[in-house]
Scaffold this active site. Sequence first.
Site, short mmCIF file in Angstrom:
data_model
loop_
_atom_site.label_atom_id
_atom_site.label_comp_id
_atom_site.label_asym_id
_atom_site.label_seq_id
_atom_site.Cartn_x
_atom_site.Cartn_y
_atom_site.Cartn_z
N ASN A 34 7.30 -14.07 3.08
CA ASN A 34 7.01 -12.75 3.67
C ASN A 34 5.68 -12.13 3.20
OD1 ASN A 34 10.51 -11.67 3.91
ND2 ASN A 34 9.21 -12.63 5.45
N ASN B 103 14.66 -6.02 12.00
CA ASN B 103 14.08 -4.68 11.78
C ASN B 103 12.86 -4.44 12.67
OD1 ASN B 103 15.91 -4.52 9.71
ND2 ASN B 103 14.43 -4.88 8.08
N ASP C 137 18.09 -9.27 9.38
CA ASP C 137 17.03 -9.62 10.33
C ASP C 137 17.05 -8.69 11.54
OD1 ASP C 137 14.93 -11.02 11.37
OD2 ASP C 137 16.11 -12.73 12.04
C1 FPP Z 1 13.48 -9.41 8.60
O1 FPP Z 1 13.39 -8.72 9.83
C2 FPP Z 1 13.58 -8.44 7.55
C3 FPP Z 1 12.77 -8.39 6.47
C4 FPP Z 1 11.67 -9.34 6.24
C5 FPP Z 1 12.92 -7.31 5.47
C6 FPP Z 1 14.35 -6.93 5.15
C7 FPP Z 1 14.31 -5.75 4.29
C8 FPP Z 1 15.09 -4.67 4.42
C9 FPP Z 1 16.18 -4.53 5.42
C10 FPP Z 1 14.91 -3.53 3.49
C11 FPP Z 1 15.81 -3.77 2.32
C12 FPP Z 1 15.70 -2.67 1.38
C13 FPP Z 1 16.25 -2.68 0.17
C14 FPP Z 1 16.16 -1.44 -0.60
C15 FPP Z 1 16.92 -3.84 -0.44
P1 FPP Z 1 12.03 -8.76 10.63
O2 FPP Z 1 11.17 -7.65 10.17
O3 FPP Z 1 11.43 -10.12 10.54
O4 FPP Z 1 12.52 -8.46 12.08
P2 FPP Z 1 12.01 -9.09 13.42
O5 FPP Z 1 12.43 -10.54 13.40
O6 FPP Z 1 12.73 -8.30 14.46
O7 FPP Z 1 10.52 -8.92 13.49
#
Ligand code: FPP
Length: 238
Positions: A74, A28, A26
């Site tokens: 998602n 990103n 979490d």
């Molecule tokens: C949540 O953070 C993250 C996700 C919904 C996606 C996670 C996916 C990856 C890290 C890529 C994985 C890749 C492979 C190849 C397995 P968010 O985007 O909701 O973050 P935020 O809460 O800061 O907005």
Amino acid sequence: MALFTKKNNENISFEVLPEHLGIIMDGNGRWAKKRGLPRKAGHKAGAEVFRTISKECGRLGIKYVTFYAFSTENWKRPKEEVDALMKLFHDYLLEAKEDVAQAGDIKLKIIGDKESFSPELLDLMLSAEEETAEHTGTTVYVAINYGGRQEIVRAVNKLIADGKEEITEEDISANLYTVPECDMIIRPSGEQRLSNFLLWQAAYSEFWYSDVLWPDFTKNDLYSALRDFERRNRRFGG
Ligand code: FPP
């Protein structure tokens, strides 16, 4: 549940390791926002960290590790972001065999409802699983279009289809995507919730939270969590 001692290649040793570790990747989006970048840049950086940490779990000898990559919820995100995530899964799966080879004997399994994926992505998932099926080291489960509730409902429906009239805990445990117990769940980014991850498996999980955003998560953060796990007094309700 089997817990064991293992020395890793970097001379960091742990008295006890979780047999099954769950990781919620979490933060990103916030990582990207802080840098004035689009959210997809955060996911790209997060995918690199996934590669590093999955291999480190392999090197450490953790038996099972489940990464939460895309939840059943998602799909509600903007199309551009969903497309970018699917492309990251695609690109990873193309290289997965070579990537996990760097960490020895990792077996890859993609878990979740696979019905919504493109035939091309499905083929890549199948190939990555087949190419690593004989490996006997760490099993890396990548949860894509995964939801803990969906996993339990699926298990129950499988049992009904098999003609079961009375369903036990053992029956459900035996029909999950992953092994039934999860010993520890790591969630970075400051959030302290389960978000429909490993609901059945987490019944006696230890939780470890940190403010670090996933793209900044390092091997040292993993070691901190594992050190903490060594010190937990687990009683399983007893
Ligand atoms: C949540 O953070 C993250 C996700 C919904 C996606 C996670 C996916 C990856 C890290 C890529 C994985 C890749 C492979 C190849 C397995 P968010 O985007 O909701 O973050 P935020 O809460 O800061 O907005």
